[in-house]
Enzyme design. Structure first.
Site, short mmCIF file in Angstrom:
data_model
loop_
_atom_site.label_atom_id
_atom_site.label_comp_id
_atom_site.label_asym_id
_atom_site.label_seq_id
_atom_site.Cartn_x
_atom_site.Cartn_y
_atom_site.Cartn_z
N ASP A 22 46.57 -0.77 -18.58
CA ASP A 22 45.64 -1.69 -19.24
C ASP A 22 46.38 -2.73 -20.08
OD1 ASP A 22 46.49 0.21 -21.09
OD2 ASP A 22 44.47 0.79 -21.73
N ASP A 57 52.17 -3.11 -24.94
CA ASP A 57 52.26 -3.35 -26.39
C ASP A 57 53.67 -3.03 -26.88
OD1 ASP A 57 51.85 -3.57 -29.10
OD2 ASP A 57 50.46 -1.89 -29.27
N SER A 58 53.96 -1.78 -27.20
CA SER A 58 55.33 -1.45 -27.60
C SER A 58 56.24 -1.36 -26.38
CB SER A 58 55.36 -0.11 -28.34
OG SER A 58 55.19 0.95 -27.44
N GLY A 59 55.66 -1.20 -25.21
CA GLY A 59 56.45 -1.04 -23.99
C GLY A 59 56.87 0.39 -23.73
N THR A 73 55.18 3.04 -22.94
CA THR A 73 54.55 3.65 -21.75
C THR A 73 55.23 3.17 -20.48
OG1 THR A 73 52.46 3.63 -22.95
CG2 THR A 73 52.36 4.01 -20.57
N LEU A 74 55.36 1.86 -20.32
CA LEU A 74 55.92 1.36 -19.06
C LEU A 74 57.40 1.69 -18.93
CD1 LEU A 74 54.14 -2.02 -18.30
CD2 LEU A 74 53.57 0.29 -17.60
N LYS A 93 50.54 -8.03 -25.09
CA LYS A 93 50.55 -8.63 -26.42
C LYS A 93 51.81 -9.48 -26.57
CE LYS A 93 47.75 -5.13 -28.62
NZ LYS A 93 47.65 -4.07 -29.63
N ASP A 109 40.20 1.52 -25.31
CA ASP A 109 39.37 2.27 -26.25
C ASP A 109 39.91 2.22 -27.68
OD1 ASP A 109 41.68 4.05 -25.72
OD2 ASP A 109 40.55 5.44 -26.98
N ARG A 121 35.27 1.62 -24.13
CA ARG A 121 35.89 1.30 -22.84
C ARG A 121 34.94 0.55 -21.91
NH1 ARG A 121 40.73 4.18 -22.52
NH2 ARG A 121 40.74 6.27 -23.41
P1 IMP Z 1 52.61 0.82 -25.37
O1 IMP Z 1 53.20 2.10 -24.84
O2 IMP Z 1 52.75 0.67 -26.85
O3 IMP Z 1 53.04 -0.41 -24.60
O4 IMP Z 1 51.07 0.93 -25.26
C1 IMP Z 1 50.44 1.16 -24.11
C2 IMP Z 1 49.19 1.96 -24.35
O5 IMP Z 1 48.74 1.94 -25.71
C3 IMP Z 1 48.10 1.31 -23.56
O6 IMP Z 1 48.03 1.85 -22.26
C4 IMP Z 1 46.87 1.61 -24.37
O7 IMP Z 1 46.35 2.86 -24.00
C5 IMP Z 1 47.37 1.69 -25.78
N1 IMP Z 1 47.15 0.41 -26.52
C6 IMP Z 1 48.08 -0.47 -26.91
N2 IMP Z 1 47.52 -1.52 -27.55
C7 IMP Z 1 46.19 -1.29 -27.54
C8 IMP Z 1 45.06 -2.03 -28.04
O8 IMP Z 1 45.14 -3.13 -28.61
N3 IMP Z 1 43.84 -1.46 -27.85
C9 IMP Z 1 43.67 -0.26 -27.22
N4 IMP Z 1 44.70 0.47 -26.74
C10 IMP Z 1 45.95 -0.05 -26.89
MG MG Z 2 46.71 3.64 -21.92
#
Ligand code: IMP
Ligand code: MG
Length: 188
Positions: free
Chosen positions: A108, A111-113, A115-116, A139, A167, A173
Protein backbone atom coordinates in the site's frame (compact mmCIF):
# COMPACT_ATOMS: atom_id res chain seq x y z
CA UNK A 1 -17.10 1.40 17.32
CA UNK A 2 -15.97 1.41 20.95
CA UNK A 3 -16.03 5.15 21.83
CA UNK A 4 -12.87 4.72 23.90
CA UNK A 5 -10.88 3.22 21.01
CA UNK A 6 -8.11 5.25 19.35
CA UNK A 7 -9.90 5.05 16.02
CA UNK A 8 -13.00 6.64 17.58
CA UNK A 9 -10.97 9.63 18.79
CA UNK A 10 -9.35 10.13 15.40
CA UNK A 11 -10.76 12.47 12.80
CA UNK A 12 -10.53 12.40 9.05
CA UNK A 13 -8.77 15.27 7.31
CA UNK A 14 -8.54 16.32 3.70
CA UNK A 15 -8.53 14.02 0.70
CA UNK A 16 -4.96 13.60 -0.54
CA UNK A 17 -5.62 11.24 -3.44
CA UNK A 18 -9.18 10.87 -4.70
CA UNK A 19 -10.78 7.64 -5.83
CA UNK A 20 -10.99 9.07 -9.35
CA UNK A 21 -7.28 9.81 -9.54
CA UNK A 22 -6.48 6.34 -8.24
CA UNK A 23 -8.76 4.74 -10.82
CA UNK A 24 -7.11 6.72 -13.62
CA UNK A 25 -3.63 5.68 -12.49
CA UNK A 26 -4.32 1.92 -12.37
CA UNK A 27 -4.15 1.14 -16.11
CA UNK A 28 -0.95 3.20 -16.45
CA UNK A 29 0.75 1.32 -13.64
CA UNK A 30 -0.50 -2.02 -14.97
CA UNK A 31 0.90 -1.26 -18.43
CA UNK A 32 4.32 -0.37 -16.99
CA UNK A 33 4.36 -3.55 -14.93
CA UNK A 34 3.39 -5.79 -17.83
CA UNK A 35 6.15 -4.32 -19.98
CA UNK A 36 8.65 -4.84 -17.14
CA UNK A 37 7.64 -8.53 -17.03
CA UNK A 38 8.82 -9.07 -20.60
CA UNK A 39 8.37 -12.31 -22.46
CA UNK A 40 8.34 -15.60 -20.63
CA UNK A 41 6.51 -18.84 -20.31
CA UNK A 42 6.18 -18.69 -16.55
CA UNK A 43 3.29 -17.12 -14.77
CA UNK A 44 3.93 -13.95 -12.84
CA UNK A 45 3.83 -14.43 -9.09
CA UNK A 46 2.07 -11.42 -7.62
CA UNK A 47 2.41 -11.02 -3.88
CA UNK A 48 0.07 -8.52 -2.21
CA UNK A 49 1.26 -7.58 1.27
CA UNK A 50 -1.67 -7.96 3.62
CA UNK A 51 -3.66 -6.29 4.77
CA UNK A 52 -3.12 -2.83 3.38
CA UNK A 53 -2.56 -3.84 -0.25
CA UNK A 54 -5.80 -5.76 -0.72
CA UNK A 55 -7.75 -3.02 -2.50
CA UNK A 56 -4.82 -1.74 -4.57
CA UNK A 57 -3.92 -5.27 -5.67
CA UNK A 58 -7.53 -6.11 -6.51
CA UNK A 59 -7.82 -3.07 -8.76
CA UNK A 60 -4.37 -3.44 -10.31
CA UNK A 61 -4.62 -7.10 -11.33
CA UNK A 62 -7.85 -6.46 -13.21
CA UNK A 63 -5.84 -4.23 -15.57
CA UNK A 64 -3.16 -6.89 -16.13
CA UNK A 65 -4.19 -9.33 -18.85
CA UNK A 66 -1.40 -11.85 -18.16
CA UNK A 67 -1.25 -15.25 -16.49
CA UNK A 68 -0.45 -14.79 -12.85
CA UNK A 69 -0.60 -16.57 -9.56
CA UNK A 70 -1.51 -14.52 -6.54
CA UNK A 71 0.05 -15.46 -3.22
CA UNK A 72 -0.57 -13.33 -0.16
CA UNK A 73 2.14 -12.38 2.29
CA UNK A 74 1.06 -11.28 5.73
CA UNK A 75 3.45 -8.96 7.47
CA UNK A 76 3.05 -6.59 10.33
CA UNK A 77 4.96 -3.37 10.75
CA UNK A 78 2.58 -1.00 12.56
CA UNK A 79 1.02 -2.95 15.39
CA UNK A 80 -2.16 -1.35 16.76
CA UNK A 81 -2.12 2.40 17.05
CA UNK A 82 1.58 3.01 16.40
CA UNK A 83 2.07 5.54 13.61
CA UNK A 84 5.78 4.95 13.19
CA UNK A 85 7.30 1.72 11.99
CA UNK A 86 8.03 -0.78 14.77
CA UNK A 87 9.96 -3.37 12.77
CA UNK A 88 8.72 -6.05 10.38
CA UNK A 89 7.47 -9.55 11.17
CA UNK A 90 5.94 -12.29 9.06
CA UNK A 91 2.70 -13.15 10.81
CA UNK A 92 1.32 -15.78 8.45
CA UNK A 93 2.06 -17.84 5.38
CA UNK A 94 4.69 -16.57 3.00
CA UNK A 95 5.05 -17.51 -0.67
CA UNK A 96 6.90 -20.75 -1.39
CA UNK A 97 10.02 -21.12 -3.50
CA UNK A 98 10.38 -18.17 -5.87
CA UNK A 99 13.56 -19.29 -7.62
CA UNK A 100 13.52 -18.51 -11.33
CA UNK A 101 10.10 -16.87 -11.10
CA UNK A 102 9.05 -13.35 -12.03
CA UNK A 103 7.82 -11.81 -8.81
CA UNK A 104 5.95 -8.57 -8.18
CA UNK A 105 5.39 -7.49 -4.58
CA UNK A 106 2.46 -5.11 -4.12
CA UNK A 107 2.17 -2.92 -1.03
CA UNK A 108 0.00 0.00 0.00
CA UNK A 109 2.59 2.58 1.04
CA UNK A 110 6.33 3.09 1.22
CA UNK A 111 7.32 5.02 4.34
CA UNK A 112 10.41 3.97 6.31
CA UNK A 113 11.16 1.36 3.65
CA UNK A 114 11.62 -1.35 6.27
CA UNK A 115 8.86 -3.52 4.83
CA UNK A 116 10.07 -3.47 1.24
CA UNK A 117 13.73 -3.83 2.18
CA UNK A 118 12.86 -6.82 4.38
CA UNK A 119 10.82 -8.43 1.60
CA UNK A 120 13.48 -7.85 -1.05
CA UNK A 121 16.08 -9.48 1.11
CA UNK A 122 13.85 -12.40 2.01
CA UNK A 123 12.51 -13.03 -1.50
CA UNK A 124 15.80 -12.17 -3.20
CA UNK A 125 17.43 -15.05 -1.32
CA UNK A 126 15.33 -17.43 -3.47
CA UNK A 127 16.97 -16.01 -6.61
CA UNK A 128 13.84 -15.08 -8.58
CA UNK A 129 14.37 -14.36 -12.30
CA UNK A 130 12.96 -10.88 -11.72
CA UNK A 131 11.83 -9.13 -8.57
CA UNK A 132 10.08 -5.77 -8.41
CA UNK A 133 7.89 -3.88 -6.00
CA UNK A 134 4.86 -1.70 -6.62
CA UNK A 135 3.28 0.66 -4.11
CA UNK A 136 0.17 2.79 -4.37
CA UNK A 137 1.73 5.59 -2.30
CA UNK A 138 5.21 6.76 -1.41
CA UNK A 139 5.86 9.38 1.23
CA UNK A 140 8.32 12.02 0.10
CA UNK A 141 10.73 11.41 2.96
CA UNK A 142 14.41 10.49 2.50
CA UNK A 143 14.01 6.92 3.81
CA UNK A 144 11.24 6.15 1.34
CA UNK A 145 12.86 7.91 -1.61
CA UNK A 146 16.09 5.97 -1.08
CA UNK A 147 14.33 2.57 -0.93
CA UNK A 148 14.35 0.70 -4.24
CA UNK A 149 10.81 0.53 -5.66
CA UNK A 150 10.09 0.15 -9.37
CA UNK A 151 6.45 1.22 -9.50
CA UNK A 152 4.92 4.10 -7.53
CA UNK A 153 1.32 5.21 -7.89
CA UNK A 154 1.57 8.58 -6.15
CA UNK A 155 4.12 10.53 -4.17
CA UNK A 156 2.49 12.14 -1.15
CA UNK A 157 3.61 14.46 1.67
CA UNK A 158 4.73 13.04 5.01
CA UNK A 159 1.33 12.71 6.66
CA UNK A 160 -0.44 9.76 8.19
CA UNK A 161 -3.08 8.62 5.71
CA UNK A 162 -5.95 6.14 5.69
CA UNK A 163 -8.37 4.75 3.13
CA UNK A 164 -8.09 2.61 0.01
CA UNK A 165 -6.73 -0.23 2.14
CA UNK A 166 -4.71 1.81 4.63
CA UNK A 167 -5.76 1.68 8.27
CA UNK A 168 -5.40 3.30 11.63
CA UNK A 169 -5.97 0.87 14.49
CA UNK A 170 -7.54 -1.50 11.98
CA UNK A 171 -10.16 1.02 10.81
CA UNK A 172 -10.77 3.19 7.73
CA UNK A 173 -9.49 0.71 5.13
CA UNK A 174 -12.84 0.87 3.32
CA UNK A 175 -12.73 4.60 2.54
CA UNK A 176 -12.68 5.08 -1.24
CA UNK A 177 -10.22 8.01 -1.15
CA UNK A 178 -6.83 8.35 0.55
CA UNK A 179 -7.26 10.89 3.34
CA UNK A 180 -5.15 12.47 6.05
CA UNK A 181 -5.90 11.20 9.56
CA UNK A 182 -5.61 13.21 12.76
CA UNK A 183 -5.18 10.62 15.52
CA UNK A 184 -6.25 12.91 18.39
CA UNK A 185 -9.22 14.60 16.78
CA UNK A 186 -9.42 17.71 14.61
CA UNK A 187 -6.26 19.82 14.27
CA UNK A 188 -6.38 23.07 16.24
P1 IMP B 1 7.39 1.07 6.06
O1 IMP B 1 7.87 -0.31 6.39
O2 IMP B 1 7.68 2.08 7.13
O3 IMP B 1 7.80 1.55 4.67
O4 IMP B 1 5.84 1.07 6.11
C1 IMP B 1 5.10 0.25 5.37
C2 IMP B 1 3.84 -0.12 6.11
O5 IMP B 1 3.52 0.75 7.19
C3 IMP B 1 2.71 0.01 5.14
O6 IMP B 1 2.50 -1.20 4.44
C4 IMP B 1 1.56 0.38 6.02
O7 IMP B 1 0.94 -0.79 6.51
C5 IMP B 1 2.18 1.12 7.16
N1 IMP B 1 2.08 2.60 6.98
C6 IMP B 1 3.08 3.45 6.71
N2 IMP B 1 2.63 4.71 6.60
C7 IMP B 1 1.30 4.65 6.79
C8 IMP B 1 0.26 5.64 6.79
O8 IMP B 1 0.44 6.84 6.56
N3 IMP B 1 -1.00 5.19 7.04
C9 IMP B 1 -1.28 3.88 7.28
N4 IMP B 1 -0.33 2.91 7.30
C10 IMP B 1 0.94 3.30 7.05
MG1 MG C 1 1.08 -2.70 5.32
Amino acid sequence: MDPASPAARASLGRVLVSADRIAARMPELARDIVSWMGEGEDDLVLVPVMTGAFIFAADLVRHMPVRMRITLATLSSYPGTATTSQGVRAVGDMPGDLSGRRVLVVDDILDSGRTLRWIRERFGADRPAKLATAVLLRKTVPAALSTPCEFVGFDIPDEFVVGFGLDYDGCFRNLPDVRVLHPEGPPR
